[in-house]
Every structure is written in C-alpha cells, then in structure tokens.
Scaffold this motif. Structure first.
Motif, PDB file in Angstrom:
ATOM      1  N   VAL A   1      67.979  46.589  84.407  1.00  0.00           N
ATOM      2  CA  VAL A   1      67.424  45.783  85.491  1.00  0.00           C
ATOM      3  C   VAL A   1      66.908  46.712  86.582  1.00  0.00           C
ATOM      4  CG1 VAL A   1      67.922  44.085  87.276  1.00  0.00           C
ATOM      5  CG2 VAL A   1      68.944  43.845  85.012  1.00  0.00           C
ATOM      6  N   ALA A   2      65.655  46.538  86.959  1.00  0.00           N
ATOM      7  CA  ALA A   2      65.026  47.427  87.934  1.00  0.00           C
ATOM      8  C   ALA A   2      64.947  46.733  89.287  1.00  0.00           C
ATOM      9  CB  ALA A   2      63.628  47.815  87.453  1.00  0.00           C
ATOM     10  N   VAL A   3      65.807  47.124  90.207  1.00  0.00           N
ATOM     11  CA  VAL A   3      65.856  46.517  91.535  1.00  0.00           C
ATOM     12  C   VAL A   3      65.221  47.465  92.545  1.00  0.00           C
ATOM     13  CG1 VAL A   3      67.346  45.613  93.344  1.00  0.00           C
ATOM     14  CG2 VAL A   3      67.956  45.271  90.943  1.00  0.00           C
ATOM     15  N   LEU A   4      64.300  46.955  93.342  1.00  0.00           N
ATOM     16  CA  LEU A   4      63.632  47.780  94.344  1.00  0.00           C
ATOM     17  C   LEU A   4      64.634  48.223  95.400  1.00  0.00           C
ATOM     18  CD1 LEU A   4      60.614  48.600  94.768  1.00  0.00           C
ATOM     19  CD2 LEU A   4      60.524  46.845  96.521  1.00  0.00           C
ATOM     20  N   LEU A   5      64.650  49.507  95.714  1.00  0.00           N
ATOM     21  CA  LEU A   5      65.589  50.028  96.691  1.00  0.00           C
ATOM     22  C   LEU A   5      65.105  49.781  98.115  1.00  0.00           C
ATOM     23  CD1 LEU A   5      66.757  53.414  95.148  1.00  0.00           C
ATOM     24  CD2 LEU A   5      67.662  51.125  94.819  1.00  0.00           C
ATOM     25  N   THR A   6      66.044  49.729  99.052  1.00  0.00           N
ATOM     26  CA  THR A   6      65.724  49.520 100.458  1.00  0.00           C
ATOM     27  C   THR A   6      64.812  50.630 100.968  1.00  0.00           C
ATOM     28  OG1 THR A   6      67.869  48.478 100.798  1.00  0.00           O
ATOM     29  CG2 THR A   6      66.704  49.225 102.757  1.00  0.00           C
ATOM     30  N   GLY A   7      63.786  50.250 101.727  1.00  0.00           N
ATOM     31  CA  GLY A   7      62.879  51.238 102.298  1.00  0.00           C
ATOM     32  C   GLY A   7      61.666  51.526 101.444  1.00  0.00           C
ATOM     33  N   VAL A   8      61.624  50.965 100.235  1.00  0.00           N
ATOM     34  CA  VAL A   8      60.481  51.169  99.346  1.00  0.00           C
ATOM     35  C   VAL A   8      59.561  49.961  99.447  1.00  0.00           C
ATOM     36  CG1 VAL A   8      59.752  51.494  96.959  1.00  0.00           C
ATOM     37  CG2 VAL A   8      61.826  52.606  97.789  1.00  0.00           C
ATOM     38  N   SER A   9      58.269  50.204  99.588  1.00  0.00           N
ATOM     39  CA  SER A   9      57.301  49.123  99.778  1.00  0.00           C
ATOM     40  C   SER A   9      57.271  48.167  98.590  1.00  0.00           C
ATOM     41  CB  SER A   9      55.903  49.712  99.982  1.00  0.00           C
ATOM     42  OG  SER A   9      54.932  48.691  99.994  1.00  0.00           O
TER      43      SER A   9
ATOM     44  N   GLN B   1      49.256  45.291  85.145  1.00  0.00           N
ATOM     45  CA  GLN B   1      49.751  45.841  86.412  1.00  0.00           C
ATOM     46  C   GLN B   1      49.652  44.740  87.456  1.00  0.00           C
ATOM     47  OE1 GLN B   1      48.547  46.690  89.777  1.00  0.00           O
ATOM     48  NE2 GLN B   1      50.708  47.243  89.987  1.00  0.00           N
ATOM     49  N   PRO B   2      50.815  44.261  88.005  1.00  0.00           N
ATOM     50  CA  PRO B   2      52.160  44.813  87.824  1.00  0.00           C
ATOM     51  C   PRO B   2      52.747  44.479  86.461  1.00  0.00           C
ATOM     52  CG  PRO B   2      52.280  42.805  89.110  1.00  0.00           C
ATOM     53  CD  PRO B   2      50.816  43.098  88.927  1.00  0.00           C
ATOM     54  N   GLY B   3      53.888  45.112  86.148  1.00  0.00           N
ATOM     55  CA  GLY B   3      54.573  44.840  84.900  1.00  0.00           C
ATOM     56  C   GLY B   3      55.131  43.432  84.863  1.00  0.00           C
ATOM     57  N   SER B   4      55.493  42.977  83.674  1.00  0.00           N
ATOM     58  CA  SER B   4      55.941  41.591  83.507  1.00  0.00           C
ATOM     59  C   SER B   4      57.211  41.287  84.290  1.00  0.00           C
ATOM     60  CB  SER B   4      56.147  41.288  82.018  1.00  0.00           C
ATOM     61  OG  SER B   4      57.079  42.186  81.437  1.00  0.00           O
ATOM     62  N   ARG B   5      58.103  42.265  84.475  1.00  0.00           N
ATOM     63  CA  ARG B   5      59.315  42.020  85.263  1.00  0.00           C
ATOM     64  C   ARG B   5      58.968  41.675  86.701  1.00  0.00           C
ATOM     65  NH1 ARG B   5      64.540  42.426  85.279  1.00  0.00           N
ATOM     66  NH2 ARG B   5      64.689  43.299  83.188  1.00  0.00           N
ATOM     67  N   ASP B   6      57.856  42.182  87.187  1.00  0.00           N
ATOM     68  CA  ASP B   6      57.447  41.948  88.570  1.00  0.00           C
ATOM     69  C   ASP B   6      56.406  40.838  88.691  1.00  0.00           C
ATOM     70  OD1 ASP B   6      59.120  43.976  89.620  1.00  0.00           O
ATOM     71  OD2 ASP B   6      57.690  45.484  88.934  1.00  0.00           O
ATOM     72  N   GLY B   7      56.324  39.989  87.674  1.00  0.00           N
ATOM     73  CA  GLY B   7      55.440  38.831  87.747  1.00  0.00           C
ATOM     74  C   GLY B   7      54.094  39.014  87.095  1.00  0.00           C
ATOM     75  N   GLY B   8      53.839  40.190  86.528  1.00  0.00           N
ATOM     76  CA  GLY B   8      52.557  40.422  85.872  1.00  0.00           C
ATOM     77  C   GLY B   8      52.407  39.576  84.616  1.00  0.00           C
TER      78      GLY B   8
ATOM     79  N   VAL C   1      53.912  41.829  76.349  1.00  0.00           N
ATOM     80  CA  VAL C   1      54.560  41.608  75.056  1.00  0.00           C
ATOM     81  C   VAL C   1      55.115  40.193  74.997  1.00  0.00           C
ATOM     82  CG1 VAL C   1      56.308  42.437  73.442  1.00  0.00           C
ATOM     83  CG2 VAL C   1      55.183  44.045  74.998  1.00  0.00           C
ATOM     84  N   THR C   2      54.710  39.454  73.985  1.00  0.00           N
ATOM     85  CA  THR C   2      55.167  38.073  73.828  1.00  0.00           C
ATOM     86  C   THR C   2      55.742  37.849  72.434  1.00  0.00           C
ATOM     87  OG1 THR C   2      52.977  37.349  73.076  1.00  0.00           O
ATOM     88  CG2 THR C   2      53.433  37.211  75.445  1.00  0.00           C
ATOM     89  N   LYS C   3      56.489  36.755  72.316  1.00  0.00           N
ATOM     90  CA  LYS C   3      56.987  36.301  71.021  1.00  0.00           C
ATOM     91  C   LYS C   3      56.955  34.787  71.059  1.00  0.00           C
ATOM     92  CE  LYS C   3      60.771  36.786  67.710  1.00  0.00           C
ATOM     93  NZ  LYS C   3      62.109  37.375  67.456  1.00  0.00           N
ATOM     94  N   GLY C   4      55.951  34.223  70.412  1.00  0.00           N
ATOM     95  CA  GLY C   4      55.748  32.790  70.525  1.00  0.00           C
ATOM     96  C   GLY C   4      55.373  32.437  71.947  1.00  0.00           C
ATOM     97  N   ALA C   5      56.128  31.513  72.537  1.00  0.00           N
ATOM     98  CA  ALA C   5      55.860  31.107  73.919  1.00  0.00           C
ATOM     99  C   ALA C   5      56.604  31.977  74.923  1.00  0.00           C
ATOM    100  CB  ALA C   5      56.254  29.644  74.110  1.00  0.00           C
ATOM    101  N   LEU C   6      57.403  32.924  74.423  1.00  0.00           N
ATOM    102  CA  LEU C   6      58.202  33.768  75.310  1.00  0.00           C
ATOM    103  C   LEU C   6      57.443  35.021  75.712  1.00  0.00           C
ATOM    104  CD1 LEU C   6      61.649  33.641  73.456  1.00  0.00           C
ATOM    105  CD2 LEU C   6      60.940  32.283  75.440  1.00  0.00           C
ATOM    106  N   ILE C   7      57.685  35.486  76.930  1.00  0.00           N
ATOM    107  CA  ILE C   7      57.161  36.767  77.377  1.00  0.00           C
ATOM    108  C   ILE C   7      58.338  37.660  77.740  1.00  0.00           C
ATOM    109  CG2 ILE C   7      56.856  35.834  79.717  1.00  0.00           C
ATOM    110  CD1 ILE C   7      54.681  37.954  80.132  1.00  0.00           C
ATOM    111  N   TYR C   8      58.317  38.886  77.269  1.00  0.00           N
ATOM    112  CA  TYR C   8      59.407  39.809  77.561  1.00  0.00           C
ATOM    113  C   TYR C   8      59.209  40.403  78.952  1.00  0.00           C
ATOM    114  CZ  TYR C   8      60.968  39.446  72.762  1.00  0.00           C
ATOM    115  OH  TYR C   8      61.450  38.968  71.579  1.00  0.00           O
ATOM    116  N   LEU C   9      60.251  40.304  79.764  1.00  0.00           N
ATOM    117  CA  LEU C   9      60.182  40.786  81.136  1.00  0.00           C
ATOM    118  C   LEU C   9      60.777  42.187  81.224  1.00  0.00           C
ATOM    119  CD1 LEU C   9      61.273  37.562  83.063  1.00  0.00           C
ATOM    120  CD2 LEU C   9      58.975  38.295  82.401  1.00  0.00           C
ATOM    121  N   TYR C  10      59.942  43.152  81.472  1.00  0.00           N
ATOM    122  CA  TYR C  10      60.397  44.527  81.654  1.00  0.00           C
ATOM    123  C   TYR C  10      59.320  45.271  82.424  1.00  0.00           C
ATOM    124  CZ  TYR C  10      57.252  46.432  78.043  1.00  0.00           C
ATOM    125  OH  TYR C  10      56.157  46.824  77.330  1.00  0.00           O
ATOM    126  N   GLY C  11      59.590  46.499  82.763  1.00  0.00           N
ATOM    127  CA  GLY C  11      58.584  47.241  83.507  1.00  0.00           C
ATOM    128  C   GLY C  11      58.994  48.667  83.772  1.00  0.00           C
ATOM    129  N   GLY C  12      58.006  49.466  84.016  1.00  0.00           N
ATOM    130  CA  GLY C  12      58.202  50.860  84.402  1.00  0.00           C
ATOM    131  C   GLY C  12      57.175  51.211  85.455  1.00  0.00           C
TER     132      GLY C  12
END
Length: 441
Positions: free
Chosen positions: A105-113, A180-187, A133-144
């Motif tokens: 799980v990628a959580v934005l740290l305090t002080g980072v925009s 961009q952004p990655g799927s974890r961040d709503g992309g 990346v999807t599988k059927g109706a699902l979208i995989y949430l991840y990011g770098g």
C-alpha cells in the motif's frame, strides 16, 4: 641493568609495531587481497544462495574495510552466518525482507505534494504511474513512479510498474496501456499517456543473475512530455547524462510517495534477493542506500530516477525500511537502448512563463526537436492579465509580441512567456504572521 632496559625497550617497540601492522587492512600490504576478498565473497554467496527462503537476503563486499557483508532478514538468521570465511572478515546486516516498492500500500507522506498523485502534463519524472491492467470488469489498483522522460521521448520506469501484472508477476503484452496517474491514485484508461514498448526480462528463482527491473513505454502524440524533468516541491530539476557512484556518495531521487529525498550510497556491488509477491528474483551489481523508516524510498517509489549532480545513476526498484536498492544506469541504458542525454543533431527547447498565464502549446517544460523544425508557441493569459512578450532566446521567434507565434529550432533555446496585469488593475498581496490570519478579503 642497562642491557635489561635496552631489551625491555626493544621488546616494547616490537610489540607496538606488531599492533600497528595488525590494525592495517590486509589488502594494504598484499596486492592479491582484493582478488581473494572477491573470491571469498563469491564462494560464500554460493553457499548461502540455497538459503534464500530461510532468511538470507544478499551479499556485498567492501574493499576499504576489507570485509564481506551478508544481508539477512532477522537476528535469528544472523546467528547462522560465520564471522569469517576463507580468511576474510564477514559482517552481517539485518535488512529485513527486500521487496519491490509498488507491491505494498503506497501512502503519500506528510509534506509531499498531492499533485504527484494527480494527472501531470506535460509528463515529468517523480509522478504516479502504472500500466492499465484489468480482468473482466475489475481493474487492478497499484502504482509506482514515472522515472523520467528519456531523451528519445520514452516513459522510463520499473518493469513491475508498467510491464507486469501486479497479481501474478507475469509480463504484460507489448502495447498494454500506460496511465498517469497510476490506477491506485485514480488513473483510468482516460489517463492513458502511451503504451508498453519493451522491458528487460526477469528470471525468477534458481539464483539466475538479473541486473535490472526496467521498462519503457511509447508516448502518445497528443501527450506533452518534458524530457529529463523531475517533479519537485521546490524548483524543478533536470537529469541529463549518466554516471557511476562510489561508496559515500550522496544521491537524490524524486518519487511518488516520498518526494525529493537524498541518501548515502553504502554499497555499489550488492547482490540481493527481491520479493515479487509470492516469488523472488536474484539481482546482482546493485547500488544500496541506507535509510531509516523509509526516509529515502518507500512503497510507491518504485521506478524513481536517481541522480548525482543531475546525472542519471539508476532506478529505485526495491527495499525495506532500512535499505533501498537501485538498478545501475549502465544496465538500464544497455538493456533498453535508451538515450538519457541529448542525441547529436537534436535541440532542446525549454519553455516557462511568469505569473498571470501559461504556455498551452506545446506546454511548459523541456522538449526535443530536430534542427530546422518550426515549433508553434501559444501563450494564454489568465483572468485580469494580458500577454506582453516572449523573452529569452528569441532570435528565431517570428513575433516576440504575439501570444500565438512560432520559433525555428537552431540550437538549445529557452523562452519565457511574460504576462502583466491589465491596465488600471493593481495587485494586493496579503499575508499574516503566526498566531492569526486575514479573513477579509
């Protein structure tokens, strides 16, 4: 009596000399010691490789200290490592498990925009990125992290960020959308910026040597991209060219989770087991930076471009709370055949603006063109402002007083769109000291 004193003095001097020479690293007096240290490291590595699932993480060597360093997951495993091996000193470091930095799980740290997690155009390094990346109706949430836009206009990041399925670690098909952004961040697919072009294959298990976890994506023609530029909470900076590093060097990176951070290189020849979900891969010739509680790179920072003095050092791709692991630039450049500096015959155009407006075409940032190309420039004033003129390297700008004009490329240029308040309007800047605030206006 005098003879006894002389004998005592002689023995004392002999003892002092023995102590002094014993404190000097063996390699200082033995030309072959470096070779024997490397041989001892290799032999110990082969003995420990089968223990990858039992706490052994990796190994390195330090010529300056004259020792082999073994990385382990915990104190219990540390007890199983010898203090010396084939005449060489062995030191053990507890690193914890080394994992890719987009698998958690990628959580934005305090002080980072938070802008790093949002859509950023033109594309710049240090922002959220993933494959779609999807599988059927699902979208995989991840990011770098988007490492950088290369000088041949490619998106550079880790393979496990844009070229691998997050749930299985299988490689994706060339042509898979990159967002961009990655799927974890709503992309989502509407945030597409290009597609997977190629990657460096990774062999999992068995101790096969890997050198880099890296991939590139093409950039769609309607997406602006600023080559080499890195997102920063302060002033933006650019990466151009590449370099090697030594122990003790301070390096910098811009990442999706921790922002711009610096760290000290502690090893430049490390071999490490890296966990990818339920499987692992062995990487050799890696750079290691020490950190405390994810201070240099954290989950979500996978793919971040690391630099030293503005030159590309490599990509962050894995780590633990105490150590970050970096693929070397040379392996990435060779494996992907990319350009990290301006190719001969091409020119750069850097575009910026003063407060009160922006440049919409081609956008603000750094762009690459062939000599002789005519580039359209369009500046747009904000409310209550008007465009004044273009300044900087404007000798080949068709009309410096026109908001819509063009520039003919003949070198590396930098131009600025200048704006000012409309006639009759004044600006009022309001601020307060600690302890209160201004509520009107």
């Amino acid at each position: 009596m005098k003879n006894k004193r002389k004998l005592l003095l002689f023995l004392t001097l002999l003892l002092v000399c023995a102590l002094l020479f014993s404190s000097i690293p063996a390699w200082a007096g033995e030309p072959g010691y470096r070779k024997s240290l490397a041989e001892a490291r290799k032999a110990l590595e082969q003995e420990l490789l089968p223990l990858s699932g039992e706490g052994f993480v990796g190994i390195a060597q330090s010529e300056t200290e004259g020792e082999v360093i073994v990385f382990v997951e915990d104190e219990q495993t540390k007890k199983r490592v010898p203090c010396s091996f084939k005449g060489c000193r062995v030191r053990t470091e507890v690193t914890g498990r080394i994992e890719t930095l987009s698998t958690q799980v990628a959580v934005l740290l305090t002080g980072v925009s938070e802008d790093r997690q949002n859509e950023v155009r033109p594309l710049v390094g240090g922002t959220s990125l993933s494959a779609y990346v999807t599988k059927g109706a699902l979208i995989y949430l991840y990011g770098g992290t988007l490492g950088m836009v290369t000088y041949d206009n490619k998106v550079l990041s880790n393979a496990h960020v844009i070229a691998m399925r997050p749930e299985t670690g299988e490689f994706l098909d060339v042509g898979t959308p990159v967002i961009q952004p990655g799927s974890r961040d709503g992309g989502r697919i509407g945030n597409r910026v290009g597609e997977l072009e190629t990657y460096i294959p990774i062999d999992f298990g068995g101790g096969t040597e890997n050198y880099a976890d890296a991939a590139i994506g093409s950039i769609d023609t309607d997406v602006g991209a600023s080559v080499g530029e890195q997102f920063s909470e302060g002033d933006s900076y650019w990466i151009e060219g590449w370099t090697e590093v030594s122990k003790g060097d301070i390096v910098r990176k811009s990442g999706r989770t921790t922002g711009v951070t610096t760290g000290e290189v502690v090893y430049t020849n490390a071999s490490v087991w890296v966990t990818y979900g339920d499987k692992s891969a062995y990487f050799v010739d890696q750079i290691v930076v020490e950190q405390e509680n994810w201070s240099f790179a954290a989950p979500g920072d996978s793919g971040s471009a690391v630099d030293k003095g503005g030159e590309f050092v490599g990509l962050v791709f894995a780590g633990s709370e105490t150590h970050a692991v970096i693929n070397k630039a040379e392996h990435i450049i060779e494996g992907l055949d990319i350009a990290v500096e301006l190719p001969e015959g091409l020119c750069s155009l850097t575009i910026s603006s003063t407060p009160g407006g922006s440049v919409s075409i081609p956008g603000e940032g750094r762009y690459i063109y062939a000599a002789g190309v005519v580039v359209d420039l369009i500046a747009e004033a904000g409310e209550d402002y008007r465009f004044v003129k273009w300044t900087g390297d404007v000798d080949t700008v068709a009309d410096v007083y026109a908001a819509s004009t063009n520039i003919t490329m003949g070198g590396n240029y930098s131009v600025i769109a200048n704006f000012e308040l409309k006639e009759g309007l004044c600006s009022l800047t309001v601020f307060s000291t600690e302890g209160g605030s201004v509520i009107t206006p």
